[in-house]
Design a protein around this motif. Structure first.
Motif, PDB file in Angstrom:
ATOM      1  N   LEU A  42      77.582 -16.857 -42.558  1.00  0.00           N
ATOM      2  CA  LEU A  42      78.319 -18.168 -43.258  1.00  0.00           C
ATOM      3  C   LEU A  42      77.948 -19.367 -42.737  1.00  0.00           C
ATOM      4  O   LEU A  42      77.729 -20.462 -43.241  1.00  0.00           O
ATOM      5  N   ALA A  43      77.749 -19.469 -41.265  1.00  0.00           N
ATOM      6  CA  ALA A  43      77.635 -20.856 -40.616  1.00  0.00           C
ATOM      7  C   ALA A  43      75.997 -21.018 -41.198  1.00  0.00           C
ATOM      8  O   ALA A  43      75.770 -22.410 -41.267  1.00  0.00           O
ATOM      9  N   GLY A  44      75.318 -20.350 -41.453  1.00  0.00           N
ATOM     10  CA  GLY A  44      73.677 -20.291 -41.715  1.00  0.00           C
ATOM     11  C   GLY A  44      73.620 -20.851 -43.343  1.00  0.00           C
ATOM     12  O   GLY A  44      72.351 -21.458 -43.560  1.00  0.00           O
ATOM     13  N   LEU A  45      74.646 -20.843 -44.099  1.00  0.00           N
ATOM     14  CA  LEU A  45      74.622 -21.343 -45.532  1.00  0.00           C
ATOM     15  C   LEU A  45      74.796 -22.824 -45.389  1.00  0.00           C
ATOM     16  O   LEU A  45      74.497 -23.445 -46.423  1.00  0.00           O
ATOM     17  N   VAL A  46      75.274 -23.529 -44.308  1.00  0.00           N
ATOM     18  CA  VAL A  46      75.668 -24.842 -44.363  1.00  0.00           C
ATOM     19  C   VAL A  46      74.422 -25.605 -44.211  1.00  0.00           C
ATOM     20  O   VAL A  46      74.211 -26.650 -45.112  1.00  0.00           O
ATOM     21  N   PRO A  47      73.415 -25.395 -43.442  1.00  0.00           N
ATOM     22  CA  PRO A  47      72.227 -26.155 -43.781  1.00  0.00           C
ATOM     23  C   PRO A  47      71.568 -26.476 -45.006  1.00  0.00           C
ATOM     24  O   PRO A  47      70.783 -27.426 -45.266  1.00  0.00           O
ATOM     25  N   ALA A  48      71.838 -25.606 -45.977  1.00  0.00           N
ATOM     26  CA  ALA A  48      71.238 -25.472 -47.335  1.00  0.00           C
ATOM     27  C   ALA A  48      72.032 -26.706 -48.158  1.00  0.00           C
ATOM     28  O   ALA A  48      71.423 -27.353 -48.787  1.00  0.00           O
ATOM     29  N   PHE A 152      68.320  -8.091 -46.317  1.00  0.00           N
ATOM     30  CA  PHE A 152      67.725  -9.218 -46.456  1.00  0.00           C
ATOM     31  C   PHE A 152      67.621  -9.634 -47.789  1.00  0.00           C
ATOM     32  O   PHE A 152      67.958 -11.068 -48.149  1.00  0.00           O
ATOM     33  N   VAL A 153      67.378  -8.922 -48.602  1.00  0.00           N
ATOM     34  CA  VAL A 153      66.808  -9.316 -50.016  1.00  0.00           C
ATOM     35  C   VAL A 153      68.133  -9.254 -50.558  1.00  0.00           C
ATOM     36  O   VAL A 153      68.429 -10.277 -51.496  1.00  0.00           O
ATOM     37  N   LEU A 154      69.175  -8.713 -50.378  1.00  0.00           N
ATOM     38  CA  LEU A 154      70.341  -8.858 -51.097  1.00  0.00           C
ATOM     39  C   LEU A 154      71.201 -10.434 -50.531  1.00  0.00           C
ATOM     40  O   LEU A 154      71.538 -10.867 -51.402  1.00  0.00           O
ATOM     41  N   TYR A 155      70.872 -10.640 -49.428  1.00  0.00           N
ATOM     42  CA  TYR A 155      71.441 -11.956 -48.637  1.00  0.00           C
ATOM     43  C   TYR A 155      70.707 -13.079 -49.454  1.00  0.00           C
ATOM     44  O   TYR A 155      71.311 -13.794 -49.619  1.00  0.00           O
ATOM     45  N   ASP A 156      69.336 -12.783 -49.674  1.00  0.00           N
ATOM     46  CA  ASP A 156      68.521 -13.855 -50.264  1.00  0.00           C
ATOM     47  C   ASP A 156      69.022 -13.969 -51.701  1.00  0.00           C
ATOM     48  O   ASP A 156      69.238 -15.333 -52.165  1.00  0.00           O
ATOM     49  N   ALA A 157      69.172 -13.100 -52.451  1.00  0.00           N
ATOM     50  CA  ALA A 157      69.734 -13.190 -53.810  1.00  0.00           C
ATOM     51  C   ALA A 157      71.069 -13.872 -53.771  1.00  0.00           C
ATOM     52  O   ALA A 157      71.577 -14.791 -54.480  1.00  0.00           O
ATOM     53  N   GLY A 158      71.936 -13.457 -52.956  1.00  0.00           N
ATOM     54  CA  GLY A 158      73.319 -14.116 -52.726  1.00  0.00           C
ATOM     55  C   GLY A 158      73.266 -15.681 -52.502  1.00  0.00           C
ATOM     56  O   GLY A 158      73.940 -16.458 -52.842  1.00  0.00           O
ATOM     57  N   PHE A 159      72.545 -15.813 -51.353  1.00  0.00           N
ATOM     58  CA  PHE A 159      72.043 -17.127 -51.073  1.00  0.00           C
ATOM     59  C   PHE A 159      71.763 -17.866 -52.192  1.00  0.00           C
ATOM     60  O   PHE A 159      72.279 -19.051 -52.439  1.00  0.00           O
ATOM     61  N   SER A 160      70.998 -17.485 -53.134  1.00  0.00           N
ATOM     62  CA  SER A 160      70.527 -18.254 -54.218  1.00  0.00           C
ATOM     63  C   SER A 160      71.668 -18.771 -55.211  1.00  0.00           C
ATOM     64  O   SER A 160      71.861 -19.480 -55.648  1.00  0.00           O
ATOM     65  N   GLN A 161      72.508 -17.812 -55.207  1.00  0.00           N
ATOM     66  CA  GLN A 161      73.713 -17.945 -56.194  1.00  0.00           C
ATOM     67  C   GLN A 161      74.772 -18.804 -55.572  1.00  0.00           C
ATOM     68  O   GLN A 161      75.165 -19.835 -56.253  1.00  0.00           O
TER      69      GLN A 161
END
Length: 176
Positions: A42-48, A152-161
């Motif tokens: 979750l902390a890694g989403l913040v730099p986005a 990771f593939v699921l994480y990447d898809a969720g990250f995109s959302q």
């Protein structure tokens, strides 16, 4: 929330606030008895948000570096900061750059390459840091890589959302 000014001062201030938010999430991850991996992710989403709202990959790297270095200095459990610095923090920048490539497959290859490089460093170089965060069934390297790449593939898809939501709901309001 106030507007992000078009000048560098507003973007720099927002990058600093986002780094502080990321650090706070890392602190929660370090203090939590369970859910460390999830809170670190979750902390890694913040730099986005820094990449999107503050001027691109440089802002994302600055946010990641500030939170990661402060995490190494301040957190009681350094494993969360190391995991953040090696993968979750810089991934938003890697994702941004990889998705600019013309070929979708080339972008996916770059993102998977980055993940597998980070996983290799963590698994073979710093196994003691991540082993406590993994389920006991993942005691073999090939299982770690197989499960890791699928997750990771699921994480990447969720990250995109999450990025799409951020752009539609939050960034748009910051720019008004």
């Amino acid at each position: 929330m106030s507007r992000v000014s078009s000048g560098g001062t507003g973007r720099t201030a927002l990058t600093a606030v986002l780094a502080a938010l990321s650090l706070a999430l890392l602190y929660l991850a370090a203090a939590a008895p369970s859910g460390r991996l999830g809170l670190t992710a979750l902390a890694g989403l913040v730099p986005a948000a820094a990449v999107v709202s503050c001027g691109g990959p440089r802002s994302g790297l600055l946010c990641c570096a500030a939170a990661g270095v402060l995490g190494l200095l301040l957190l009681p459990n350094k494993s969360c900061a190391v995991l953040y610095l090696l993968f979750f923090g810089p991934y938003s920048v890697v994702k941004s750059l990889a998705e600019r490539l013309r070929s979708r497959w080339a972008g996916l290859f770059c993102k998977l390459g980055f993940f597998n490089l980070a996983l290799t460093v963590l698994w073979f170089g710093l196994r003691g840091l991540i082993a406590p965060m993994l389920p006991g069934a993942l005691d073999r390297s090939w299982l770690v890589y197989l499960a890791g790449n699928l997750v990771f593939v699921l994480y990447d898809a969720g990250f995109s959302q999450v990025i799409a939501f951020y752009i539609a709901r939050i960034d748009r309001n910051l720019r008004k």
